[in-house]
Design an enzyme around this catalytic site. Structure first.
Site, PDB file in Angstrom:
ATOM      1  N   SER A   1       0.837  -1.194   0.000  1.00 41.91           N
ATOM      2  CA  SER A   1       0.000   0.000   0.000  1.00 41.91           C
ATOM      3  C   SER A   1       0.871   1.242   0.000  1.00 41.91           C
ATOM      4  CB  SER A   1      -0.894   0.007   1.247  1.00 41.91           C
ATOM      5  OG  SER A   1      -1.548   1.255   1.408  1.00 41.91           O
TER       6      SER A   1
ATOM      7  N   TYR B   1      -3.231  -0.354  10.130  1.00 40.95           N
ATOM      8  CA  TYR B   1      -3.162  -0.793   8.728  1.00 40.95           C
ATOM      9  C   TYR B   1      -1.837  -0.359   8.113  1.00 40.95           C
ATOM     10  CZ  TYR B   1      -4.325  -1.279   3.773  1.00 40.95           C
ATOM     11  OH  TYR B   1      -4.304  -1.623   2.450  1.00 40.95           O
TER      12      TYR B   1
END
Length: 253
Positions: free
Chosen positions: A134, A147
């Site tokens: 990500s 996250y």
């Protein structure tokens, strides 16, 4: 014929990737906790192999790998670690159990599946692991701290294994997109400033195409979208304080 095993395959990026690789002639294996969605996708793809499981369940993962790879002479050309969960919100307002769940699935589940797949990858020419990273693995992102931490771990594991497994002929890389239009993002009830400012400009199909490109190349990190690619490469050549300033600017309320 090449084969690919995809975790988190029931929807979003995983499902889009399964469709793309199936269209291009690969044998596709599907893993996810959502049994009903997996069954529908399997039927759509001509009864593709699938097993409903939790990637943190070691016995189930081991059994699934043995079954899928056993149908392909014990070989696995490509493992796509796509299973993951996300929660937007203030760190202290998210339960500790939810933080632990994010790390267990995004990091330990990915690590476990990769570890248990090693023997099959090693037995396969041009074997490859692609991890779902990500943009939040580049610099810590507010309102998605656990996250972001999980994607830093994925980034570190990717870099280490790509060097370590080179002697086995196994390439390891990750994809680093910003926000993607998937059920995981659209189901969130909290909107981080970064999402509001940057927008959601990528679809699951865009990431599936990046998986395909990665399967044909040897990049360790593949930043996705012009917007994030510029930020990524700028971050490689600028001092850390400047990167922090840019992230603070993006994430200001």
């Amino acid at each position: 014929m090449d084969n690919i095993l995809i975790s988190g395959a029931a929807s979003g990026i995983g499902a889009a990737t399964a469709r793309l690789f199936h269209q291009r002639g690969w044998k596709v294996g599907l893993l996810d906790v959502n049994a009903e969605a997996l069954a529908r996708l399997s039927a759509e793809l001509g009864n593709a192999w699938f097993v409903a499981l939790d990637v943190t369940d070691r016995a189930a993962v081991n059994e699934a790998l043995a079954d899928f790879c056993g149908k392909h002479q014990g070989q696995l050309r490509l493992l796509f670690n796509c299973a993951g969960v996300l929660r937007f919100g203030k760190f202290e307002e998210i339960s500790l159990d939810e933080h632990m769940r994010i790390l267990n699935i995004n990091v330990l589940g990915l690590l476990q599946l990769t570890y248990l797949a090693f023997g099959y990858l090693k037995a396969t020419a041009n074997a490859q692991v692609i991890n779902m990273g990500s943009a939040s693995g580049l610099y810590g992102t507010p309102d998605m701290a656990s996250y972001s931490a999980s994607k830093f771990a994925v980034r570190g594991l990717t870099e280490a294994l790509d060097l370590e497994w080179e002697r086995h002929g196994i390439r390891v890389g990750d994809l680093m997109p910003p926000f993607v239009r998937t059920p995981m993002v659209s189901s969130q009830t909290f909107e981080p400033p970064a999402l509001r400012r940057l927008g959601v400009n990528l679809a699951a199909e865009d990431i599936a195409e990046a998986v395909w490109q990665q399967s044909q190349g040897a990049a360790v990190h593949r930043p996705i979208s012009l917007q994030f690619s510029l930020l990524y490469w700028l971050g490689q050549i600028t001092p850390a304080p400047l990167t922090r300033w840019m992230m603070a600017l993006i994430n200001r309320p």
